[in-house]
Scaffold this motif. Structure first.
Motif, PDB file in Angstrom:
ATOM      1  N   LEU A 175      33.229  67.140  58.101  1.00 56.98           N
ATOM      2  CA  LEU A 175      34.424  66.772  58.837  1.00 56.98           C
ATOM      3  C   LEU A 175      34.571  65.260  58.917  1.00 56.98           C
ATOM      4  O   LEU A 175      33.593  64.535  59.072  1.00 56.98           O
ATOM      5  CB  LEU A 175      34.383  67.379  60.241  1.00 56.98           C
ATOM      6  N   THR A 176      35.802  64.805  58.843  1.00 58.18           N
ATOM      7  CA  THR A 176      36.097  63.367  58.873  1.00 58.18           C
ATOM      8  C   THR A 176      37.098  63.080  59.983  1.00 58.18           C
ATOM      9  O   THR A 176      37.567  63.980  60.686  1.00 58.18           O
ATOM     10  CB  THR A 176      36.655  62.906  57.520  1.00 58.18           C
ATOM     11  N   GLY A 177      37.445  61.805  60.115  1.00 56.06           N
ATOM     12  CA  GLY A 177      38.387  61.421  61.148  1.00 56.06           C
ATOM     13  C   GLY A 177      37.697  61.189  62.473  1.00 56.06           C
ATOM     14  O   GLY A 177      36.473  61.012  62.536  1.00 56.06           O
ATOM     15  N   THR A 178      38.449  61.190  63.538  1.00 55.49           N
ATOM     16  CA  THR A 178      37.923  60.860  64.866  1.00 55.49           C
ATOM     17  C   THR A 178      37.796  62.108  65.737  1.00 55.49           C
ATOM     18  O   THR A 178      38.357  63.162  65.425  1.00 55.49           O
ATOM     19  CB  THR A 178      38.856  59.863  65.563  1.00 55.49           C
ATOM     20  N   ILE A 179      37.065  61.964  66.821  1.00 54.54           N
ATOM     21  CA  ILE A 179      37.030  63.009  67.841  1.00 54.54           C
ATOM     22  C   ILE A 179      38.384  62.982  68.557  1.00 54.54           C
ATOM     23  O   ILE A 179      38.815  61.935  69.031  1.00 54.54           O
ATOM     24  CB  ILE A 179      35.890  62.764  68.840  1.00 54.54           C
ATOM     25  N   PRO A 180      39.082  64.111  68.638  1.00 56.64           N
ATOM     26  CA  PRO A 180      40.435  64.090  69.217  1.00 56.64           C
ATOM     27  C   PRO A 180      40.455  63.593  70.665  1.00 56.64           C
ATOM     28  O   PRO A 180      39.594  63.957  71.473  1.00 56.64           O
ATOM     29  CB  PRO A 180      40.865  65.561  69.139  1.00 56.64           C
ATOM     30  N   HIS A 198      26.031  65.830  62.417  1.00 57.41           N
ATOM     31  CA  HIS A 198      25.898  65.955  60.961  1.00 57.41           C
ATOM     32  C   HIS A 198      27.249  66.160  60.278  1.00 57.41           C
ATOM     33  O   HIS A 198      27.449  67.076  59.492  1.00 57.41           O
ATOM     34  CB  HIS A 198      24.948  67.092  60.599  1.00 57.41           C
ATOM     35  N   ASN A 199      28.194  65.295  60.643  1.00 56.82           N
ATOM     36  CA  ASN A 199      29.480  65.245  59.953  1.00 56.82           C
ATOM     37  C   ASN A 199      29.724  63.815  59.508  1.00 56.82           C
ATOM     38  O   ASN A 199      28.789  63.015  59.425  1.00 56.82           O
ATOM     39  CB  ASN A 199      30.591  65.756  60.877  1.00 56.82           C
ATOM     40  N   GLN A 200      30.956  63.481  59.225  1.00 60.26           N
ATOM     41  CA  GLN A 200      31.321  62.134  58.800  1.00 60.26           C
ATOM     42  C   GLN A 200      32.398  61.567  59.714  1.00 60.26           C
ATOM     43  O   GLN A 200      33.321  60.888  59.280  1.00 60.26           O
ATOM     44  CB  GLN A 200      31.800  62.170  57.338  1.00 60.26           C
ATOM     45  N   LEU A 201      32.248  61.867  61.009  1.00 57.06           N
ATOM     46  CA  LEU A 201      33.220  61.415  61.997  1.00 57.06           C
ATOM     47  C   LEU A 201      33.103  59.907  62.204  1.00 57.06           C
ATOM     48  O   LEU A 201      32.003  59.348  62.181  1.00 57.06           O
ATOM     49  CB  LEU A 201      33.018  62.150  63.314  1.00 57.06           C
ATOM     50  N   ASN A 222      26.577  60.912  62.879  1.00 61.08           N
ATOM     51  CA  ASN A 222      27.928  60.584  62.447  1.00 61.08           C
ATOM     52  C   ASN A 222      28.004  59.067  62.325  1.00 61.08           C
ATOM     53  O   ASN A 222      27.013  58.372  62.552  1.00 61.08           O
ATOM     54  CB  ASN A 222      28.953  61.105  63.458  1.00 61.08           C
ATOM     55  N   THR A 223      29.148  58.542  61.984  1.00 60.55           N
ATOM     56  CA  THR A 223      29.302  57.086  61.928  1.00 60.55           C
ATOM     57  C   THR A 223      30.234  56.610  63.038  1.00 60.55           C
ATOM     58  O   THR A 223      31.094  55.759  62.833  1.00 60.55           O
ATOM     59  CB  THR A 223      29.810  56.628  60.538  1.00 60.55           C
ATOM     60  N   LEU A 224      30.029  57.199  64.204  1.00 59.27           N
ATOM     61  CA  LEU A 224      30.764  56.784  65.392  1.00 59.27           C
ATOM     62  C   LEU A 224      30.270  55.414  65.850  1.00 59.27           C
ATOM     63  O   LEU A 224      29.177  54.983  65.468  1.00 59.27           O
ATOM     64  CB  LEU A 224      30.590  57.819  66.503  1.00 59.27           C
ATOM     65  N   GLU A 225      31.031  54.772  66.705  1.00 59.68           N
ATOM     66  CA  GLU A 225      30.655  53.433  67.157  1.00 59.68           C
ATOM     67  C   GLU A 225      31.188  53.178  68.557  1.00 59.68           C
ATOM     68  O   GLU A 225      31.949  53.975  69.109  1.00 59.68           O
ATOM     69  CB  GLU A 225      31.209  52.372  66.195  1.00 59.68           C
ATOM     70  N   GLY A 226      30.761  52.061  69.122  1.00 62.58           N
ATOM     71  CA  GLY A 226      31.300  51.642  70.408  1.00 62.58           C
ATOM     72  C   GLY A 226      30.415  52.006  71.588  1.00 62.58           C
ATOM     73  O   GLY A 226      29.198  52.169  71.466  1.00 62.58           O
ATOM     74  N   ASP A 227      31.041  52.162  72.728  1.00 59.04           N
ATOM     75  CA  ASP A 227      30.377  52.342  74.015  1.00 59.04           C
ATOM     76  C   ASP A 227      30.585  53.771  74.507  1.00 59.04           C
ATOM     77  O   ASP A 227      31.716  54.273  74.507  1.00 59.04           O
ATOM     78  CB  ASP A 227      30.983  51.342  75.007  1.00 59.04           C
TER      79      ASP A 227
END
Length: 327
Positions: A175-180, A198-201, A222-227
């Motif tokens: 899965l790609t894109g952002t968490i809604p 284990h996605n590509q969020l 995932n490749t999430l970022e931030g706080d």
């Protein structure tokens, strides 16, 4: 006369099965179509016409209606696609295709017809294509598991409209894109357990999630970022939190935690600051890992913090104190 009585007994004994049979004829025909669509696998060998389909392997009947309410196909030598005919079992409440690595194709749209579904587990298969948005129409759903597949595309924001959802598993896909953003506004009385690992969020976790009291969250790998500090707090109900191997970057020094927390994994991020003193108050903490970050200072003494090993703390910038070397 005696021969006539014997004949009558024999005749009625032959007729009894047709009168006592519980299986609904429409459901039986649909199940046989499903078997045929799956190439008549040995796993479904008990599915024989004109026998009691309520007793067939992998199905259950509701005793009050005698309609098929569960189809649970699990760990069989089955290949092909999930048959569209599953949508023709209108009383179905449980649908499971699990641990079937030769099941391929997309999730059939016919499932949208099954308004009584409470549990869907289509996991450990090789399903491809998107996560269908039609799941949001199945208002009775309490459990949706699409994990361990090859699903791609974005997460449908409309899933937050499911009023009874208690758990959502979409981990181990592509899965790609952002968490809604809508996931901070689940309409049920409590938000579901979220498993998206284990996605590509990408992108940051929506701050709207901070307004809800989640019990279990796994966003790892995932490749999430931030706080994500807004997901924590003394008054939260968080029990299990896995945010490992991401790119989160914030100061954890003054984070507060709920007493309910028993698992906290933050390894392989870019966390800075010192280990929060508040962690010493967590008597239920069973699993903990803050290795591979940018933390400094002395590890607070107390609670369960000294019960963990060197490996749960190592590879930080300048962290010290038991179980690491003294400061």
């Amino acid at each position: 006369m005696k021969l006539f009585v014997i004949f009558l007994f024999y005749f009625f004994s032959l007729s009894l099965p047709s009168y006592s049979k519980r299986c609904n004829l429409k459901d039986e025909k649909v199940l046989l179509k499903i078997k045929l669509a799956l190439n008549n696998p040995y796993h479904l060998a008990s599915w024989i016409p004109d026998t009691e389909c309520c007793n067939w392997y992998c199905v259950d009947c509701d005793p009050s209606t005698n309609r098929i309410n569960a189809l649970t196909i699990f760990q069989g030598n089955i290949s092909g696609q999930i048959p569209a005919e599953v949508g023709d079992l209108p009383f179905l409440e449980i649908l499971i295709f699990r641990h079937l690595t030769n099941v391929t194709g997309e999730i059939p749209s016919a499932i949208a017809k099954l308004s009584n579904l409470r549990m869907v587990r289509l996991s450990w298969t090789n399903l491809t294509g998107p996560v269908p948005s039609f799941f949001s129409q199945l208002k009775a759903l309490t459990y949706l598991d699409l994990s361990f597949n090859q699903l791609s595309g974005s997460i449908p924001p409309s899933l937050s409209l499911l009023p009874n959802l208690a758990a959502l598993h979409m981990d181990r896909n592509r899965l790609t894109g952002t968490i809604p953003e809508s996931f901070g506004a689940f309409t049920g009385s409590s938000p579901p357990d979220l498993f998206l690992s284990h996605n590509q969020l990408t992108g940051s976790v929506p701050k709207s999630l901070g307004s809800l009291n989640f019990s279990r969250i796994d966003f790892s790998r995932n490749t999430l970022e931030g706080d994500i500090s807004f997901l924590f707090g003394r008054n939260k109900t968080l029990e299990d939190a896995d945010f490992s191997r991401i790119l989160f970057e914030f100061d954890i020094s003054k984070l507060e935690f709920p007493e309910s927390l028993d698992t906290l994994d933050l390894n392989h991020n870019r966390l800075k600051g010192s280990v929060p003193e508040a962690l010493t108050a967590l008597e239920n903490l069973q699993q903990f890992n803050i290795s591979y970050n940018r933390l400094c200072g002395q590890i607070p003494v107390g609670g369960k913090l000294q019960s963990f090993t060197y490996t749960e703390y190592f590879h930080n910038r300048c962290l010290c104190g038991s179980p690491l070397p003294a400061c």
